[in-house]
Design an enzyme around this catalytic site. Structure first.
Site, short mmCIF file in Angstrom:
data_model
loop_
_atom_site.label_atom_id
_atom_site.label_comp_id
_atom_site.label_asym_id
_atom_site.label_seq_id
_atom_site.Cartn_x
_atom_site.Cartn_y
_atom_site.Cartn_z
N CYS A 2 33.74 -20.09 -11.19
CA CYS A 2 32.60 -19.03 -10.47
C CYS A 2 31.53 -18.85 -10.51
O CYS A 2 30.96 -18.69 -12.17
CB CYS A 2 33.64 -17.62 -9.67
SG CYS A 2 34.92 -17.75 -9.53
N ARG A 27 27.86 -25.29 -10.90
CA ARG A 27 28.78 -24.90 -11.20
C ARG A 27 30.63 -25.01 -10.46
O ARG A 27 31.73 -25.20 -11.37
CB ARG A 27 29.22 -23.63 -11.95
CG ARG A 27 28.26 -22.97 -12.41
CD ARG A 27 27.84 -21.29 -12.54
NE ARG A 27 29.11 -20.63 -13.12
CZ ARG A 27 28.46 -19.75 -14.44
NH1 ARG A 27 27.40 -20.29 -14.90
NH2 ARG A 27 30.38 -19.86 -14.40
N TRP A 75 35.48 -20.38 -6.81
CA TRP A 75 36.26 -21.19 -7.20
C TRP A 75 37.65 -20.99 -7.21
O TRP A 75 37.95 -20.37 -8.27
CB TRP A 75 35.53 -22.08 -9.46
CG TRP A 75 36.64 -23.27 -9.08
CD1 TRP A 75 35.50 -24.39 -8.52
CD2 TRP A 75 37.68 -23.67 -9.42
NE1 TRP A 75 36.63 -25.58 -8.86
CE2 TRP A 75 37.30 -25.40 -9.90
CE3 TRP A 75 38.82 -23.01 -10.46
CZ2 TRP A 75 38.70 -25.26 -10.96
CZ3 TRP A 75 39.53 -23.34 -11.25
CH2 TRP A 75 39.61 -24.65 -11.39
N ASN A 101 33.95 -12.69 -11.96
CA ASN A 101 34.50 -14.37 -13.11
C ASN A 101 35.79 -13.71 -13.51
O ASN A 101 35.13 -12.90 -14.37
CB ASN A 101 33.27 -14.95 -12.91
CG ASN A 101 32.09 -15.17 -12.32
OD1 ASN A 101 32.59 -15.40 -10.61
ND2 ASN A 101 31.08 -15.97 -12.89
N GLY A 102 36.97 -14.93 -13.39
CA GLY A 102 38.01 -15.02 -14.40
C GLY A 102 39.22 -14.73 -14.13
O GLY A 102 39.50 -15.00 -12.87
N GLU A 481 35.61 -41.85 -23.31
CA GLU A 481 34.59 -41.34 -22.07
C GLU A 481 33.88 -41.91 -21.01
O GLU A 481 34.43 -41.58 -19.77
CB GLU A 481 33.50 -40.60 -23.46
CG GLU A 481 32.41 -39.97 -22.72
CD GLU A 481 32.59 -38.79 -21.88
OE1 GLU A 481 33.44 -38.09 -21.81
OE2 GLU A 481 31.77 -37.85 -21.21
N LYS A 485 34.21 -40.20 -16.73
CA LYS A 485 33.42 -40.28 -16.20
C LYS A 485 33.56 -41.30 -15.36
O LYS A 485 33.59 -40.48 -14.04
CB LYS A 485 32.00 -40.79 -16.86
CG LYS A 485 31.40 -40.55 -18.89
CD LYS A 485 30.21 -38.89 -18.29
CE LYS A 485 30.54 -38.07 -17.72
NZ LYS A 485 31.42 -37.26 -18.81
N GLU A 488 36.44 -38.55 -12.57
CA GLU A 488 35.76 -37.64 -12.39
C GLU A 488 34.82 -37.72 -10.63
O GLU A 488 34.51 -36.63 -10.79
CB GLU A 488 35.69 -37.03 -13.61
CG GLU A 488 33.31 -37.20 -14.48
CD GLU A 488 33.10 -36.48 -15.03
OE1 GLU A 488 33.82 -34.88 -15.32
OE2 GLU A 488 32.87 -36.33 -16.30
N HIS A 504 52.38 -51.83 -26.27
CA HIS A 504 53.38 -50.95 -26.43
C HIS A 504 54.18 -50.07 -24.41
O HIS A 504 54.72 -49.58 -24.19
CB HIS A 504 53.48 -49.73 -26.99
CG HIS A 504 53.15 -50.67 -28.22
ND1 HIS A 504 54.01 -51.23 -28.90
CD2 HIS A 504 52.12 -50.96 -29.11
CE1 HIS A 504 53.74 -51.51 -30.09
NE2 HIS A 504 52.43 -51.49 -30.40
N LYS A 604 31.97 -27.02 -13.43
CA LYS A 604 30.83 -26.88 -14.28
C LYS A 604 31.24 -26.02 -16.10
O LYS A 604 31.33 -26.69 -17.19
CB LYS A 604 29.61 -26.55 -15.03
CG LYS A 604 28.62 -27.35 -15.24
CD LYS A 604 28.79 -28.50 -16.19
CE LYS A 604 27.07 -29.44 -16.90
NZ LYS A 604 28.28 -30.15 -17.14
O1 M6R Z 1 31.39 -26.50 -22.23
P1 M6R Z 1 32.70 -27.60 -21.92
O2 M6R Z 1 32.04 -28.66 -23.18
O3 M6R Z 1 33.47 -26.76 -23.52
O4 M6R Z 1 33.51 -28.40 -21.46
C1 M6R Z 1 34.54 -28.80 -22.56
C2 M6R Z 1 35.09 -30.22 -20.81
O5 M6R Z 1 35.13 -28.66 -19.67
C3 M6R Z 1 33.84 -30.42 -20.56
O6 M6R Z 1 33.37 -31.64 -21.08
C4 M6R Z 1 33.67 -31.32 -18.82
O7 M6R Z 1 35.52 -32.41 -19.38
C5 M6R Z 1 33.02 -32.61 -18.38
N1 M6R Z 1 32.70 -31.63 -17.24
C6 M6R Z 1 33.07 -34.05 -17.97
O8 M6R Z 1 32.00 -34.45 -18.36
#
Ligand code: M6R
Length: 609
Positions: A2, A27, A75, A101-102, A481, A485, A488, A504, A604
């Site tokens: 949010c 976000r 959100w 937010n929250g 990673e 990527k 997502e 395994h 985000k």
């Molecule tokens: O802001 P942060 O680094 O704490 O966020 C952690 C994850 O939410 C963040 O790295 C997320 O996995 C990425 N947006 C993925 O690309």
């Protein structure tokens, strides 16, 4: 997640709010709304869907008149995305509007109580409880009602409140969810994120937990939870607005990938002086470092993947045990933490609630906390004993790229500085590693110059429905990673495995046509990795290899296509290898027509547990 924006001043509020909301779109959100107070009273427009849809509804009404208002992108957590569940929420008498937010954890109990007094709720949200509770407590003084309500609610919140009985002021309150106040000539703004208001002011302050603010066009008062005045320190936001714009690129993600040489350079250069790493920001004595019993790395998502690479780097350089924990698990695993434990917390946003909560737990257990954070003044930065900022600039795409790379660079700086202080690195090794680190930005430029080749390979492989990333040691950390990527932003199924682990169990999934991305740049385990590559190849997998230039020929003999990066110091390999992985994911997602900067269901900054 949010987003909040609020404005009080002498101009029309609605266009400012809508523009602020547009800047918060990155976000992640599913609905949006605004409330403006003017000669027509309190006017609320909210809708499921995009800001554009909201702007069109505002226009259809002939605009909203008034110079004070609140905006929100939602959100969904409690209640599906819908017009009615969107914020702002308004109390039953129509006089108090709230954006939030929250999560209000005890919302069900408060709702039941309010319903027993005859209040009718219209939405399924936890936020509506706040609006109704404010009306319940309101007896002519909104600040009084706010403090009473806040003492009753449990959970995390950043709140913006507008009461029709005092239409010259906005009220803001925060606990565990970021909120900033911005100062200007004849106006004040509030926002969950500076991006929303940077167009109007660079003079900001960050509300702390438990604080309440009262904003009019000309004044700003901040109080603690008992309404005692609090003096706030102003901060200047010094990045350019263009940093939060696409600058000619089709997507923020691509722009941010291309910015990595600069981001890494900006992060390391000021911290290297006279052939040494100098971390002025930190006050950890050599004795303290030598006596550490453990380094506990705590993070989520991609930041966790940086932690996975950091484990290999720091254990090798510092000869201390390094444990890497997902922040959401750390709090509940009864972690073994002592006063000799250093918690290394990694977060781009500095606001990820799981990471923040884990940080607090580590502190409570006696650890000192060193954080690596991109957003200056964020909660994690402020609550740490020491912070090293990544100078990546604002990262807008949900999928992190330049923040990941700069986090890795900071890990390398920490490794060098601590190893020297602890006496665990020789002069020659130190000089070699430092020289390699300084050369990274140039090598990153070189890797980026081959992006058309990666685009071409993406066009060959984009239709594979399932992709496995395999590698050993640091290659494995990068595979994690690369896989994240890809999934997502392209929504393809993908998993990352330590190459030696595949046999395994998971190897049963490998069949003709499965795509395996084999990371084989790590020299000490190269042959072992290649044996695993042969295993998947002989079961019919299509294999895309990634290695360092000197090993290209050897890898090319086994795999279908090979990508290379220049050779660097072995500990810095992830910094280069991750870039082709980011570009591969980007181009695959592009070929699938995905919403790259705002992937479905993602936010985000994840500010709910
Ligand atoms: O802001 P942060 O680094 O704490 O966020 C952690 C994850 O939410 C963040 O790295 C997320 O996995 C990425 N947006 C993925 O690309």
């Amino acid at each position: 997640m949010c987003g909040i924006v609020g404005f009080v001043g002498r101009k029309e509020a609605a266009p400012i709010l809508l523009e602020g909301l547009r800047r918060l779109e990155y976000r992640g959100y599913d609905s949006a709304g605004v409330a403006v107070y003017g000669s027509d009273g309190l006017q609320v427009v909210k809708t499921k869907g995009r800001i554009q849809a909201l702007a069109e509804q505002v226009e259809t009404r002939g605009g909203l008149n008034g110079s004070i208002g609140l905006g929100h992108t939602r959100w969904a957590t409690h209640g599906a995305p819908s017009d009615i569940n969107s914020h702002p929420h308004v109390s039953e008498n129509g006089r108090i509007a709230v954006v939030h937010n929250g999560i209000i954890e005890n919302y069900a109990e408060i709702r039941e109580f309010l319903e027993s007094t005859g209040v009718h709720f219209v939405s399924e949200t936890d936020t509506e409880v706040v609006a109704q509770l404010l009306e319940y407590y309101y007896q002519g003084n909104i600040l009084d009602a706010v403090t009473k309500a806040l003492h009753r609610i449990r959970g995390a919140y950043a709140l913006g409140i507008l009461c029709a009985d005092c239409p010259d002021r906005l009220i803001a309150a925060r606990k565990d969810s970021p909120l900033i106040l911005g100062f200007g000539e004849g106006f004040h703004v509030l926002a969950s994120d500076v991006t929303a208001v940077i167009e109007h002011t660079r003079d900001v302050c960050y509300l702390d937990d438990g604080e309440i603010a009262e904003l009019t066009a000309d004044h700003c008062w901040v109080y603690d939870a008992y309404l005692r005045p609090v003096e706030k320190e102003h901060r200047h936001v010094d990045w350019e607005i263009s940093a939060a714009e696409k600058g000619g690129y089709e997507h923020f993600m691509l722009k941010e990938i291309m910015e990595q040489p600069k981001a890494v350079r900006d992060t390391i250069t000021p911290r290297i002086r006279d052939g040494k790493v100098v971390l002025d920001e930190l006050e950890f004595s050599p004795e303290y470092l030598k006596n550490l019993d453990k380094i506990y790395i705590i993070a989520c998502g991609s930041s966790y993947h940086v932690g996975m690479a950091a484990k290999y780097v720091l254990e090798r350089l510092l000869r201390k045990p390094v444990e890497v924990a997902l922040a959401s698990e750390f709090r509940y695993c009864d972690p073994i933490v002592t006063e000799k434990t250093l918690a290394l917390v990694i977060s781009q946003s500095g606001e990820t609630i799981d990471t923040l909560a884990a940080l607090r737990e580590a502190k409570r257990l006696g650890a000192r906390v060193l954080s690596i954070v991109n957003v200056v003044g964020s909660s994690i930065a402020r609550e740490s004993d020491g912070v090293l900022y990544t100078w990546a600039g604002p990262e807008i795409a949900v999928a992190t790229t330049k923040a990941y790379s700069t986090q890795l660079a900071v890990v390398d700086l920490i490794g060098l500085a601590f190893a020297r202080a602890m006496g665990t690195i020789g002069e020659e090794e130190y000089a070699k590693l430092l020289a390699a680190l300084e050369d990274l930005p140039r090598q990153l430029e070189e890797v980026l110059s081959h992006r058309e080749q990666i685009q071409y390979l993406a066009s060959i492989y984009f239709n594979h429905p399932s992709v496995f990333f395999i590698g050993r040691n640091l290659d494995y950390a990068v595979g994690l990673e690369g896989s994240l990527k890809l999934k997502e932003i392209s929504y393809l199924h993908s998993e990352a495995y330590a190459a030696g682990e595949l046999k395994h169990g998971t190897i049963s999934l490998i069949e003709s046509g499965t795509l395996v991305v084999a990371l084989a740049g790590c020299r000490p385990v190269f042959e072992k990795t290649m044996s695993n590559v042969v295993e998947v190849k002989s079961r019919g997998a299509d294999v895309l290899g990634l290695t360092i230039a000197p090993l290209e020929e050897a890898v090319g003999k086994v795999v279908d296509h090979t990508l290379t990066v220049p050779e660097t110091h072995p500990l810095l390999l992830p910094s280069l290898e991750v870039v082709p992985m980011q570009l591969f994911a980007y181009y695959v997602a592009l070929m699938h027509g995905c919403d790259i900067d705002k992937p479905r269901n993602l936010a985000k900054s994840v500010t709910v547990e």
